[in-house]
Each structure stands twice: as C-alpha cells, then as structure tokens.
Enzyme design. Structure first.
Site: not given
Lengths: 299, 324
Positions: A98-101
């Site tokens: 989840n790299p954009k959390n």
C-alpha cells in the site's frame, strides 16, 4: 483470519454501534467484524498485550488506513518495549503493498524517530521509488529523513540518476531544488553557473518538458540572475523547428523583462509571440497569453 | 438515448439516486473497509446534493444525529463512531453542521479548544491529531474550521501563515511541508487558508496561476502535478485555487466541462476519477463542485474557499471576504 478461541475466551466482543439509520448501517465480512468486535472490547479497557498487538496486525492487514488501530498499535509497541526493528520490517511489507497510504508512512516515521536510527531508510525508500518514482509520500518521508539525519551528501547523485532515467520526473526536479537550497551548506556561485548549464542540456533533450523550465526559472529568480541567459537556448530550439510553447513562453519572459527596462522592440516582439501562443501554439491557455499581452502592452 | 448523448449533460437525477444509495451497499466488505471515511462520505454526499438542489434527499435529523455521535469528549471528531478524533474529520463535521444550520447540536467551545490544541506553538503548523503528523492540509482544516465557527482568535494566525509560506515553492505552488513538491491538492489548501486570513498578497498569483492552468491537458482534464494523469478531483483543487486568485478563465472551460461529463457513470450515477473508471462519492462531489465553479447551468454556486454551497457561506456572513 479466524482468531484462536482460547486466547480470547475472557473477552466479550462489542458489536458495532452504528448510529442511527440510514447513514451508517450494519452487516459486514464475518472475520473482519469479529476482529473489530474484540478490538472495541480491549481498546475500551486499554489492554496492551501480545494478543492485542496480534489483533491490530490482523485488522491493519485488512484495512491499513484504519488510523485508530495504528495509534493503538503504537501504544502497545511502546508499552511492551517491543523490538522496533521488527516492526520496521512489518511496516515495510505493508508499505510495499500500500505505497500511498498516509498512516503507514507516518507509522514508519514514528518508529524511526523513536529508534533514532535511519540506516535502513534510504535503501528502503529507493526500493519504493523504483516502483513509482513520483510517490509523493515516499518523497516527503525521504526529505524528512535527509533533514533529520543530515544525509545530504549523496542526494544530488541520486537525483542525477533519476533524471538520467526519466528527465520528466517532476518529483526529482523538486528534490534537486531541495538538495541545493534546503541543505545547510548553500551552493556557491560557481556551482550555480554549472547547474544552469546542466539544466540547459536537459531541456535540449526534451524541450516540451515543463519541469526543468520551471526549475531553471526558479533558480534564476532565487540567485538574482538575468533571465536573458536563456535566450540562446530558446532561439536554438526555435531554429530546430521544434514547437515548444515553453521555449516561446520563456522568450515572453525575457522580452517582458527588457520591455520593463524601456526596450520598445522587445515589447513589440513580446506582444507578437503572445499572439502566436494564444492563437496557435498553446491555444488551450489562450486567456493566459492574452493576459501576458495586456501586461506587455501596458508597459 | 445512447451513452454518448447521455454524457453530454449532467445526469442530475441519477447522481442524486447514486448518493442516496451509498448507504445501502452494506453487504460489500469495501463498505466496511472505508468505515474510517464515513463522516467524510456524508460531507461529500451532502454538499453534492445541495449543489444539485436536492439536499432533502438525506434526512437532516439523521445527518445531525450521526455527526454528533462522532464527537469525542476532547471536542474533536473521528471519521466514524468509535474512531479517534482527527482534525480532518473535525472540519468535515463542522462543514456538515454549517450546511444543516445545526451548530447548536454540539459544544462549539470544545471544538475550538480541540482545533487550537493541534497547533504547534513554535512552528505554527498543525498536526492532524495527537500523533504528530504535519501537513498543510491540516493548516487548512484548522483555519477553515475556526473561521466557520468565527473563532480564529483561538489560534496564532500569523504563525500559521508563516508555516504555510515556508511550504511555498520555486514554481509558485505549495507542498505538504517545507521543500515538498507542489501539488494541486496542497495548493488548494494553502491558497484557501491564506484567503481565509486575508493573506493572499503573499501568493505569487501570476506564477502560481500559470502553474495551475498548465495542469490542463489536451483532453481538457486537469492533472495535479506535471507529467501525471488527469483526474476529475483536480477539477476542484486546481479550479478553486484559480478561482480564489481571480484567474479561473485561464483554463479552457468547455473542454474541462466535457471531460467531467464523460467521467459520469451513465447507468449507476456518480462520477469517476476519469472516463471509464468506477464512480465514487469523492469524485462525484469534486466533479459537480468543479462544474458549479465553471457556471454549469442549474447548479447552485459553490464557494471556492470553503468548498460549501455559496448560500451557506453567505448565510453565516463569510462570503467574499477574501481579495487577491
């Protein structure tokens, strides 16, 4: 993700109080629901235990944006004096999926702040940027790491490599500015002259790439240089028969700066190319170029 | 009527039905995994409905009761019942209550106390909650919230402005923190926050206006940073900032309207991030709000600073206080 019954036998799960209908009603995935029921029960009594830690792991794996769970998890980790390096491994896996959390990156920052050890951070961020070189969270976190742990030394090399790979990476251009001007050691005059040469070469590679144009104008303004130093570049692009609204737009800036000093020919030329941009080369921004024309006319 | 014909105009009735139906999808796990966004969802949905002249599609009494149930003893609101208090959700709660003219349902002094407690005394920045994440989004949340409550006196405004200005970049834009890349979402927050406290003179309006209108791509859509994909939500973030700076006309309106309309789901209602993707309530609001700024017919006008229907902002006496 069924929970082991014996570990939880003393806890009565609290069902979701979902408030009045119809805005927030009931019925969801049984396993997630079960875990949340236990969470409500143990967080109410602020239980900080191994099973509570395990439970938060289950829930965030389901729902990594559940910020309340992350807060609770941090309290448990610190209360139980857990090995935070192991937690870094856990959050690394989470960020990879989840790299954009927001919560995950912030959780990592809290851990590193506590550990005061950033030795794993730049390699980790590099991995993430390798998959998405424009990940805003990764860049913000990187800037925090570099400032907090004074890791300026190799940053320009890193940016160079990214720009070699993709000269259109606006995040890398921004990082270049950060590396030059947020570093406690300020760039020398000589360095800035070389820097402008570097950017000019990059612009020649892709004259329609807005990022280095914004960047070069930024450093010219910052270092009080004359925008006229870009005239040769703009003319060269023009001669190659490449239509670059950015190069033509830069000429508008140059002519306007000279018109402000009283040059009537530059004023005329500026007005002429504004019309060209408004009518032909950048018609979608017609109103902007007409505005620039009005300013020029008023000089 | 075929799909393309349908997408020539705003499908008002379908969008109203779509927003109303959001609460009936409880069998989807997805619904529950977005639980922390529930209060935001109510704000997005309710604001969109009001702009669509259909605020009664959600029952005021239920809305207010739900919002009240998200408030904590410390005054802050969580994203849903039982979720920790956070500045973002506190703003959503206040926005909803202002729309419904129901601020008397909550303890306003407690909200003010909570928001003020999020300001860092040294830097003037705001943290989202007690856990310390700093972001110019939170500066906007705090200033917007206190302005709607008429209690800006509770914080150090000059310090708040000072922090926002540290986040101003060489391209005229603003990022999440000092040195961070300019991003249209953060620009809306910073320009909006500066407008609220009458500090727009600190913005380089021509330079930033150029950066903002440069976000429009050939297909009419807007992106949030150079070389990124277009997305309907930037119809709000970019447009609102341009509108506050008095430069809305710098983008091509017709092309943008066309782009937003094509991103509508012509069967289920709602608007997606871009044509062909799944609709959601977030993009539905920002698509409609963008169209409202562009003067699309039969929509209520929206206020670019507060992202609330203009009549609401006028009712509480805050309209047009800002000047470039």
């Amino acid at each position: 993700m069924a929970l082991e019954a014996e570990v939880w036998s003393d806890i009565k799960p609290i069902p979701l109080d979902d408030g009045p209908d119809p805005l927030a009603p009931i019925a969801y995935d049984a396993e997630y629901s079960e875990a949340m029921g236990y969470f409500r029960a143990i967080s109410q009594r602020d239980e900080r235990s191994e099973r509570a830690l395990k439970l938060t792991e289950r829930i965030v794996e389901y729902n990594p944006a559940h910020y309340t769970i992350w807060h609770y998890r941090q309290q448990i980790l610190f209360s139980l004096n857990k090995n935070l390096n192991e937690e870094l491994d856990f959050v690394k896996e989470q960020i990879e999926s989840n790299p954009k959390n927001y919560q995950l990156w912030h959780h990592r920052q809290v851990l590193v702040e506590k550990l005061m050890d950033a030795s794993c951070e730049l390699p980790f961020i590099n991995e993430i940027l390798n998959d998405d070189a424009k990940n805003y969270h990764a860049w913000t976190y990187r800037q925090w790491i570099i400032r907090t742990f004074n890791l300026w030394e190799n940053e320009l090399d890193f940016v160079n490599k990214l720009l070699d790979k993709d000269v259109r990476n606006n995040s890398a251009w921004n990082q270049r500015y950060f590396t030059l001007f947020f570093n406690p050691t300020k760039p020398t005059e000589e360095f800035l002259t070389q820097e402008i040469e570097y950017v000019i070469e990059k612009i020649k590679m892709a004259p329609n790439n807005i990022s280095p144009w914004n960047y070069i104008k930024g450093i010219i303004a910052k270092s009080n240089k004359d925008i006229g130093i870009l005239e040769e570049l703009c003319k060269e692009i023009e001669k190659q028969d490449i239509i670059s609204p950015h190069a033509i737009g830069c000429l508008v800036d140059i002519y306007e700066s000279r018109a402000r000093k009283g040059s009537a020919t530059d004023k005329e030329e500026g007005i002429r190319i504004c019309t060209l941009l408004a009518e032909k080369h950048d018609a979608i921004r017609k109103k902007y170029w007409e505005y620039r024309k009005v300013i020029l006319t008023s000089l | 009527m075929d799909t393309s014909e349908k997408q020539n105009r705003l499908l008002v009735d379908l969008h109203v039905k779509y927003i109303q139906s959001l609460d009936t999808k409880k069998d989807d796990l997805e619904y529950w995994l977005t639980e922390h966004l529930r209060l935001s969802g109510v704000y997005w949905g309710l604001t969109a409905l009001d702009l669509l002249n259909s605020i009664d599609a959600l029952k005021k009494e239920d809305v207010v009761k739900y919002v009240v149930s998200c408030q904590h003893d410390n005054g802050g609101f969580g994203g849903h019942i039982g979720h920790d208090p956070h500045l973002t959700y506190t703003l959503y709660a206040v926005q909803i209550l202002v729309i419904e003219d129901a601020l008397d349902a909550v303890n306003v002094d407690k909200i003010v106390e909570y928001v003020a407690s999020c300001q860092d005394r040294d830097t003037g920045a705001f943290t989202g909650d007690e856990w310390g994440e700093i972001d110019t989004r939170f500066s906007y949340c705090a200033l917007s919230c206190l302005s709607l409550l008429k209690r800006l006196d509770a914080i150090n405004v000059p310090k708040a402005v000072e922090f926002i200005m540290l986040c101003k970049n060489f391209d005229g834009g603003f990022g999440v923190s000092p040195g961070a890349e300019s991003h249209a979402g953060q620009i809306f927050c910073c320009v909006g926050a500066l407008a609220i406290v009458n500090s727009l003179h600190l913005v380089d309006a021509d330079l930033l206006g150029w950066w903002l209108c440069e976000r429009q791509l050939k297909n009419g859509g807007l992106n949030g940073r150079p070389e990124k994909l277009e997305d309907v939500c930037y119809s709000w973030w970019v447009l609102s900032a341009l509108s506050i700076l008095g430069r809305l006309h710098w983008i091509n309106k017709e092309k943008l309207i066309e782009f937003v309309l094509v991103a509508q789901d012509s069967e289920g209602g709602g608007i997606a991030d871009r044509p062909g993707d799944m609709a959601d309530v977030f993009h539905t609001l920002f698509g409609i709000a963008g169209l409202s700024l562009l003067g699309y017919p039969d929509l209520k006008p929206v206020d670019p600073v507060y992202c609330l229907p203009k009549h609401v902002v006028q009712r509480i006496g805050l309209a047009e206080r800002y000047h470039v």
